[in-house]
Write an enzyme that holds these catalytic residues in place. Structure first.
Site, PDB file in Angstrom:
ATOM      1  N   SER B  56       3.538  -8.999   3.209  1.00  0.00           N
ATOM      2  CA  SER B  56       2.618  -7.605   3.711  1.00  0.00           C
ATOM      3  C   SER B  56       1.474  -7.829   2.809  1.00  0.00           C
ATOM      4  CB  SER B  56       3.405  -6.343   3.516  1.00  0.00           C
ATOM      5  OG  SER B  56       2.582  -5.184   3.587  1.00  0.00           O
ATOM      6  N   LYS B 106      11.182  -6.408   5.603  1.00  0.00           N
ATOM      7  CA  LYS B 106       9.541  -6.420   6.253  1.00  0.00           C
ATOM      8  C   LYS B 106       9.729  -5.520   7.252  1.00  0.00           C
ATOM      9  CE  LYS B 106       5.497  -6.803   7.199  1.00  0.00           C
ATOM     10  NZ  LYS B 106       5.126  -8.003   8.234  1.00  0.00           N
ATOM     11  N   HIS B 109       9.598  -1.871   6.303  1.00  0.00           N
ATOM     12  CA  HIS B 109       8.375  -1.825   5.581  1.00  0.00           C
ATOM     13  C   HIS B 109       7.226  -1.336   6.630  1.00  0.00           C
ATOM     14  CE1 HIS B 109       4.203  -3.455   5.053  1.00  0.00           C
ATOM     15  NE2 HIS B 109       4.299  -3.086   3.891  1.00  0.00           N
ATOM     16  N   ASN B 110       7.458  -2.143   7.792  1.00  0.00           N
ATOM     17  CA  ASN B 110       6.353  -1.641   9.058  1.00  0.00           C
ATOM     18  C   ASN B 110       6.545  -0.421   9.667  1.00  0.00           C
ATOM     19  OD1 ASN B 110       5.526  -4.535   8.415  1.00  0.00           O
ATOM     20  ND2 ASN B 110       5.123  -4.544  10.477  1.00  0.00           N
ATOM     21  N   GLU B 113       5.303   2.011   7.341  1.00  0.00           N
ATOM     22  CA  GLU B 113       3.801   1.912   7.725  1.00  0.00           C
ATOM     23  C   GLU B 113       3.362   2.866   8.809  1.00  0.00           C
ATOM     24  OE1 GLU B 113       2.040  -2.109   7.736  1.00  0.00           O
ATOM     25  OE2 GLU B 113       1.439  -1.542   9.889  1.00  0.00           O
TER      26      GLU B 113
END
Lengths: 241, 241, 241, 241
Positions: B56, B106, B109-110, B113
């Site tokens: 990231s 990940k 995480h997105n 986001e």
């Protein structure tokens, strides 16, 4: 900086009676912007200025400074700028616009804050529920190093999880102090869709409910049409009708 | 670092045929974690390691470093640590756990986001629709100074608004690259409620629709029961039945 | 009519081994439409037809008939029509289309059902929380007389509330049997926004959580930045750091 | 039955000046319940009764009768009962409670109505987007035969789709007449989570936006951090910075 609502109202009224033309009242609390507009108009008749100053930075503001969003008469703002600039960090003061605009922008700041907190809370809850055994404190700390989601709230998340990665002692009872509700009221009045901020506020509402009526009705309906078993408040499954 | 999906699949298959025991494949793209688990299992029979590395930092990673979340065999990770540590910023590398866990973290995480972006987008849209005339670029820059909502994404918001405070040239057509969908699929599979992240994803879906069927049906229903006027695609209001 | 999943899978496999060309298997359960497509293709090689039949009507279907949505080979459907028509109420049978379409339409039927139930549950919860003392059972019965919201589910709501207007014995623990999740998976795959049906599903997920991690994290974050008091699991308010 | 807002306000004021003790005003429109409470209190000082009567049934009420929810003084209600009973279908009249409660219950009725409509709209939109070619009008008609989701609104859906299965001439511009907003305002005031009804209202807001600022900001942010291409208002993809 008096608590919003009655304390601010009575304080402003009292001050208004004692101040004279050219004086300025700064409401540094969290008033609703509609109240600012009303108060500023009432005081202006006697030449008294009323500035609404929203602040953000939390209890950390003492050390780090807190940013200031101010609404009200431009000239009155200019005169008090030295005060605002010494309280705020560099470039941390802005006169937003007319009366109420300072608290308006602060209100929306808090609405955004609810949404950001909710996004992190959801992501960490899913990692917590994962089949992988993930060290959440380490992930929060990692993401502070160059990731797209790095933020001050993530830093605080890392702190909270470093202290107790399970947050085991906490009850997920989440208060709200009003600005999130005002943000949504304003959005409804203007017809602007805010689904994520709304989701954050509704999650807080739900966190304070215990065995809500609506969910009991859902269970009752499933039993009605499908004969599905329900649970009763004494935890014994009640068989279907 | 090959695009996820078929390109990664065929590349891993090809590499798997040519590598030998003790070798390690690092998938530094954005594969779905289910694929990682499958590939790692398939390769392990021949002694080949497969590590899934989520990154990231966006296109800024080149200058600032990007953080690395890696899943897979612990010993294989340890051997490659010097590589990971030289790519990532200090403390910016973490072996999360078993195969798939790097891309899993990940993925989430997105998802986060998406939620963060949505919270900012909603707040700025409401300010934009406000009765106050608010300089959004200045507010975004101000909030970077000590406010609770400061973040890297807010910094980018300030940049974007400084370039054009109205974003007048842009079309609000918002793509998604898949991890948000996977986050929601996983949440559904685990029964975890993610209302804000979901709202963010659905907003993107809606942004790509033009005159959606569901909204046409809503208009049709209002006309059916209430005799309310509807608009037609040629913009002429059609009177009720 | 075998439970979806493994029981249906093994039954179809077994039947497939014993049947011969021209025979037809009808899956009258709640299979996922992807499984229907796969099974129909596998069986077609040997000339065996596989029809997927979704039903709706709940346990009341025994008396009132239940409607039937069938997918699969048109000729095979036509041959079995007399059976379908005798099970379904008049005009209550439809061949929707190719393999999987019967269960597909049933899946979406259930997604809609979740949304309808949720809408009633929310409205009745708000009336229950109102400052007015409202007799919810009477309101539900009233609305059955000519109102816009009259429906079979409202009739069941009236029945449930007539039995106990407070639903006092019930626990709001709301199961889901899978079709709602599939509806959402399909919507994500197609990029179609379903915010209300999603809200209904997520409410069910939340109803089954106790002190969720995400809400604990929200409380922890409020304490971190604002010094707000939190509650602990032993119900004693813990003072802020 | 005067339009809510100013027309009702001025009519009630005028009537209040001309009526005398023991007379009764019935507001059969869609006033906000807060206004009812205020008006009833103001008129009661002069012995004039004010009843708030919510109605539901749409333009079909003329033929089918419409149900009536009335709030206000019990004795005044009783005296007018013959009128209410002749307007409403059998069992279609209810005195809900004190002043405002009639319109309160009508308000929530409309909130539920939004949620129900949204659930159908979403389900039909997903079927419309499906890989199967589904005859939506036939499915709507089918579901009226014994399914769990049968309702008057579904019957209207079947009518609308029978007239044009594609709703091709319609623009999905969905108005709201206020009660949905009031429902949400009240829910926020009481801290009751209404995610599906909220989703329905926000969908209507979104249906009236064109290229919303928030979605433009999302596109701008994706470009900022990921270098993703954006679309411009003249439809030409603009390459990333």
């Amino acid at each position: 900086m008096v608590p919003a609502g009655e304390p601010t109202e009575s304080t402003v009224t009292l001050l208004g009676q004692r101040l004279s033309g050219g004086d300025t009242i700064v409401d540094g609390g969290n008033s609703n912007f509609h109240d600012d507009v009303r108060r500023a108009a009432a005081l202006s008749g006697r030449g008294i200025h009323y500035l609404d100053a929203g602040t953000s930075g939390g209890i950390w503001g003492l050390e780090q400074g807190y940013c200031l969003m101010v609404g009200g008469d431009a000239e009155a703002c200019r005169r008090l700028e030295p005060i605002f600039n010494s309280l705020a960090p560099p470039k941390g003061y802005l006169r937003v616009g007319e009366s109420g605009s300072g608290h308006y922008v602060k209100m929306i700041h808090n609405g955004i804050e609810y949404g950001l907190m909710q996004a992190y809370a959801e992501g960490f809850e899913l990692m917590h529920a994962s089949a992988y055994k993930i060290d959440l404190a380490k992930v929060a700390a990692l993401w502070m190093q160059g990731s797209v989601v790095r933020s001050w709230l993530l830093d605080l998340t890392a702190r909270a999880l470093a202290a107790d990665g399970e947050l085991a002692a906490l009850k997920g009872y989440v208060e709200d102090s009003g600005e999130g509700r005002w943000t949504l009221h304003e959005a409804i009045d203007r017809g602007v869709p805010l689904p994520a901020i709304t989701a954050a506020l509704l999650t807080r509402f739900r966190s304070r409910e215990d065995n809500p009526f609506g969910e009991r009705l859902l269970a009752a309906l499933r039993q009605q049409f499908g004969g599905h078993a329900v649970k009763t408040t004494d935890e014994t499954p009640a068989s279907a009708r």
